[in-house]
Design a protein around this motif. Sequence first.
Motif, PDB file in Angstrom:
ATOM      1  N   GLU A 122     -45.466  19.103  71.939  1.00 12.73           N
ATOM      2  CA  GLU A 122     -47.207  19.487  71.604  1.00 12.73           C
ATOM      3  C   GLU A 122     -47.611  19.471  73.030  1.00 12.73           C
ATOM      4  N   ALA A 123     -48.401  20.824  73.311  1.00 15.08           N
ATOM      5  CA  ALA A 123     -49.150  20.880  74.512  1.00 15.08           C
ATOM      6  C   ALA A 123     -50.730  20.994  74.297  1.00 15.08           C
ATOM      7  N   VAL A 124     -51.438  20.447  74.978  1.00 15.10           N
ATOM      8  CA  VAL A 124     -52.991  20.595  74.593  1.00 15.10           C
ATOM      9  C   VAL A 124     -53.154  21.377  76.025  1.00 15.10           C
ATOM     10  N   VAL A 125     -53.536  22.384  75.509  1.00 16.30           N
ATOM     11  CA  VAL A 125     -54.106  23.462  76.437  1.00 16.30           C
ATOM     12  C   VAL A 125     -55.726  23.915  76.522  1.00 16.30           C
ATOM     13  N   GLN A 126     -56.179  24.402  77.678  1.00 17.03           N
ATOM     14  CA  GLN A 126     -57.528  24.996  77.652  1.00 17.03           C
ATOM     15  C   GLN A 126     -57.472  26.519  77.487  1.00 17.03           C
ATOM     16  N   ALA A 127     -57.883  26.978  76.347  1.00 18.52           N
ATOM     17  CA  ALA A 127     -57.946  28.305  76.087  1.00 18.52           C
ATOM     18  C   ALA A 127     -59.255  28.719  76.400  1.00 18.52           C
ATOM     19  N   GLY A 128     -59.685  30.154  76.286  1.00 20.30           N
ATOM     20  CA  GLY A 128     -60.882  30.699  76.671  1.00 20.30           C
ATOM     21  C   GLY A 128     -62.169  30.242  75.958  1.00 20.30           C
ATOM     22  N   TRP A 129     -61.717  29.696  74.861  1.00 22.03           N
ATOM     23  CA  TRP A 129     -62.921  29.229  73.671  1.00 22.03           C
ATOM     24  C   TRP A 129     -62.924  27.738  73.732  1.00 22.03           C
ATOM     25  N   GLY A 130     -61.934  26.878  74.234  1.00 19.75           N
ATOM     26  CA  GLY A 130     -62.017  25.567  74.329  1.00 19.75           C
ATOM     27  C   GLY A 130     -60.366  25.021  74.287  1.00 19.75           C
ATOM     28  N   SER A 131     -60.259  23.735  74.271  1.00 20.20           N
ATOM     29  CA  SER A 131     -58.899  22.883  74.095  1.00 20.20           C
ATOM     30  C   SER A 131     -58.432  23.377  72.484  1.00 20.20           C
ATOM     31  N   LEU A 132     -57.180  23.190  72.759  1.00 19.55           N
ATOM     32  CA  LEU A 132     -56.320  23.404  71.206  1.00 19.55           C
ATOM     33  C   LEU A 132     -54.930  22.689  71.505  1.00 19.55           C
ATOM     34  N   ARG A 133     -54.210  22.310  70.713  1.00 21.23           N
ATOM     35  CA  ARG A 133     -53.035  21.748  70.625  1.00 21.23           C
ATOM     36  C   ARG A 133     -51.687  22.896  70.314  1.00 21.23           C
ATOM     37  N   LEU A 134     -50.829  23.248  70.944  1.00 20.75           N
ATOM     38  CA  LEU A 134     -49.819  24.212  70.617  1.00 20.75           C
ATOM     39  C   LEU A 134     -48.562  23.374  70.409  1.00 20.75           C
ATOM     40  N   LEU A 135     -48.150  23.615  69.066  1.00 21.88           N
ATOM     41  CA  LEU A 135     -46.829  22.759  68.842  1.00 21.88           C
ATOM     42  C   LEU A 135     -45.604  23.785  68.531  1.00 21.88           C
ATOM     43  N   THR A 136     -44.330  23.502  69.009  1.00 13.64           N
ATOM     44  CA  THR A 136     -43.282  24.014  68.540  1.00 13.64           C
ATOM     45  C   THR A 136     -42.229  23.346  68.319  1.00 13.64           C
ATOM     46  N   THR A 137     -41.533  23.736  67.161  1.00 12.64           N
ATOM     47  CA  THR A 137     -40.436  23.126  66.556  1.00 12.64           C
ATOM     48  C   THR A 137     -39.273  23.897  66.008  1.00 12.64           C
ATOM     49  N   HIS A 138     -38.267  23.077  65.614  1.00  7.72           N
ATOM     50  CA  HIS A 138     -37.167  23.789  64.863  1.00  7.72           C
ATOM     51  C   HIS A 138     -36.547  22.825  64.022  1.00  7.72           C
ATOM     52  N   LEU A 139     -36.965  22.891  62.715  1.00 13.65           N
ATOM     53  CA  LEU A 139     -36.528  21.995  61.658  1.00 13.65           C
ATOM     54  C   LEU A 139     -34.909  22.193  61.190  1.00 13.65           C
ATOM     55  N   GLU A 140     -34.575  21.345  60.424  1.00 14.80           N
ATOM     56  CA  GLU A 140     -33.020  21.097  60.202  1.00 14.80           C
ATOM     57  C   GLU A 140     -32.717  22.500  59.424  1.00 14.80           C
ATOM     58  N   TYR A 141     -31.556  23.086  59.596  1.00 18.12           N
ATOM     59  CA  TYR A 141     -31.042  24.290  58.562  1.00 18.12           C
ATOM     60  C   TYR A 141     -30.302  23.897  57.519  1.00 18.12           C
ATOM     61  N   LEU A 181     -57.814  11.573  77.038  1.00 16.33           N
ATOM     62  CA  LEU A 181     -57.797  13.004  77.420  1.00 16.33           C
ATOM     63  C   LEU A 181     -58.079  13.780  76.062  1.00 16.33           C
ATOM     64  N   PRO A 182     -58.404  14.962  76.002  1.00 17.66           N
ATOM     65  CA  PRO A 182     -58.749  15.597  74.760  1.00 17.66           C
ATOM     66  C   PRO A 182     -57.414  15.954  74.102  1.00 17.66           C
ATOM     67  N   ARG A 183     -57.593  15.581  72.778  1.00 20.78           N
ATOM     68  CA  ARG A 183     -56.659  15.818  71.543  1.00 20.78           C
ATOM     69  C   ARG A 183     -57.408  16.396  70.466  1.00 20.78           C
ATOM     70  N   PRO A 184     -57.469  17.630  70.503  1.00 17.62           N
ATOM     71  CA  PRO A 184     -58.386  18.398  69.338  1.00 17.62           C
ATOM     72  C   PRO A 184     -57.788  18.662  67.977  1.00 17.62           C
ATOM     73  N   ALA A 185     -58.489  18.844  67.167  1.00 12.07           N
ATOM     74  CA  ALA A 185     -58.035  19.027  65.707  1.00 12.07           C
ATOM     75  C   ALA A 185     -57.749  20.646  65.520  1.00 12.07           C
ATOM     76  N   SER A 186     -58.053  21.288  66.376  1.00 11.44           N
ATOM     77  CA  SER A 186     -57.655  22.959  66.411  1.00 11.44           C
ATOM     78  C   SER A 186     -56.157  22.900  66.921  1.00 11.44           C
ATOM     79  N   ALA A 187     -55.575  23.558  66.197  1.00 15.52           N
ATOM     80  CA  ALA A 187     -53.913  23.718  66.510  1.00 15.52           C
ATOM     81  C   ALA A 187     -53.250  24.781  66.174  1.00 15.52           C
ATOM     82  N   ILE A 188     -52.376  25.112  66.841  1.00 16.70           N
ATOM     83  CA  ILE A 188     -51.203  26.464  66.442  1.00 16.70           C
ATOM     84  C   ILE A 188     -49.764  25.672  66.479  1.00 16.70           C
TER      85      ILE A 188
END
Length: 283
Positions: A122-141, A181-188
């Motif tokens: 999970e990375a909290v980034v600053q986008a053009g419209w504000g901060s958001l959380r970006l998460l990437t994962t790989h679940l069990e196959y 530091l910010p940890r916003p509700a908005s997320a991808i």
Amino acid sequence: MKLITWNIQWGRGIDLKVDLARIARTAREIADFDVLCLQEVAVNFPGLAGSRGEDQVEELSRVLPRYSAHYGIATDVDDGHGRRSRFGNLIFSRLPVIQVFRHLLPWPPDPKVPSMQRIAVEAVVQAGWGSLRLLTTHLEYYSALQRMAQVEALRCLHDEACGHAALPRLSGDPGEPFAALPRPASAILTGDFNFKPDAPEHQRMTSAFGAAVPRLVDAWEIAHPKQPHAHTVGLYENGWAEHPYCCDFVFVTEDLAPRVREVTVDAQTQASDHQPVLIELAD
């Protein structure tokens, strides 16, 4: 804002060659991306087919010098020669990264099938419209039991982050670990989820939360309402039990839904056994 998510199979293409420069080159050809979310990135794992044990984080960072790299290690084992072999997920960002979290996901026993530890970065980034959380994962196959437990954990992480956004903690002084530091509700939320669009796990991932917690929405369904998901695996390889189908998704919180311009799958590249998925969001 342009984001690509891609299971790169440690850089191994359909031609059976491991080529990290090709991964970076292909991603650039898809879009001038702001964020690149990769799954199956290896460091010192020569046992992986086609690999020479290269440090893939270092190699990819070298060919993507304008991006910061944030690696999440799921598997970390002794290689028998005094070094560590590591396997996980990686986020590259040219957006400012405020803070990063690495969440090991549940791994309940399921002895009848092979499995491995999984992680969400999970990375909290600053986008053009504000901060958001970006998460990437790989679940069990292999294990539906473990996969559903991991879906539940991702939902709990989202609920927790929304709690932090609604009730910010007391902050310490700037520059110390207690600084808030910010940890916003908005997320991808992106990645290889190893479930299909009609699976119970997908239904659970997109089900409602309690009050004040935005639901996670499948971005493909926003951009392409009532259209089947484009296939992301099995287009060029016969090793899948059933193919082709979609198991690579981008989920966005419902407040971001109006920003979703397009979601596309690159069906041409053969640089991995998965196809890259691109999402574009309006500023």
